[in-house]
Design an enzyme around this catalytic site. Structure first.
Site, mmCIF file in Angstrom:
data_model
loop_
_atom_site.group_PDB
_atom_site.id
_atom_site.type_symbol
_atom_site.label_atom_id
_atom_site.label_comp_id
_atom_site.label_asym_id
_atom_site.label_seq_id
_atom_site.Cartn_x
_atom_site.Cartn_y
_atom_site.Cartn_z
ATOM 1 C CB CYS A 1 28.864 -2.264 22.396
ATOM 2 S SG CYS A 1 27.684 -3.248 21.843
ATOM 3 C CD GLU B 1 23.721 -1.298 16.169
ATOM 4 O OE1 GLU B 1 22.936 -1.987 16.647
ATOM 5 O OE2 GLU B 1 25.084 -1.212 16.629
#
Length: 110
Positions: free
Chosen positions: A31, A74
């Site tokens: 990420c 997400e």
């Protein structure tokens, strides 16, 4: 985000995971906030998501395997979670250099 280059984008407006499989696997994730490290994250192999489409209609969609992992990742961001919050206790982040030698592409058995 889509599973194939010619697939339509996945639009998730106010998404909410409403069901998840008991069966899960662990894969390394990355990420932007932790770009130099990778983390081994358990995720359900299937999730069902309630969301609103662009016409304002409520939709329910089930995602499996890699797509379930991506969508869940997400949605976690929208809920204020980073993947490190999903890692098992005692499992450490590893440097990208170490991952590059030992990591592998996501793999899901058929």
């Amino acid at each position: 985000m889509s599973s194939q280059p010619d697939a339509p984008p996945i639009v998730l407006l106010d998404p909410r995971v409403i069901d998840r499989a008991d069966e899960a696997d662990e894969q390394f994730e990355v990420c932007l906030p932790f770009f130099d490290v990778r983390g081994l994250v358990p995720r359900p192999l299937q999730i069902t998501v309630e969301t609103t489409n662009l016409d304002g209609e409520v939709m329910v969609t089930t995602y499996e395997r890699g797509l379930a992992r991506l969508v869940h990742h997400e949605i976690d961001h929208l809920d204020g979670l980073l993947y490190s919050a999903r890692m098992r206790t005692g499992v450490e982040l590893i440097p990208v250099q170490q991952y590059g030698q030992t990591g592998r592409a996501w793999f899901f058995e058929q």
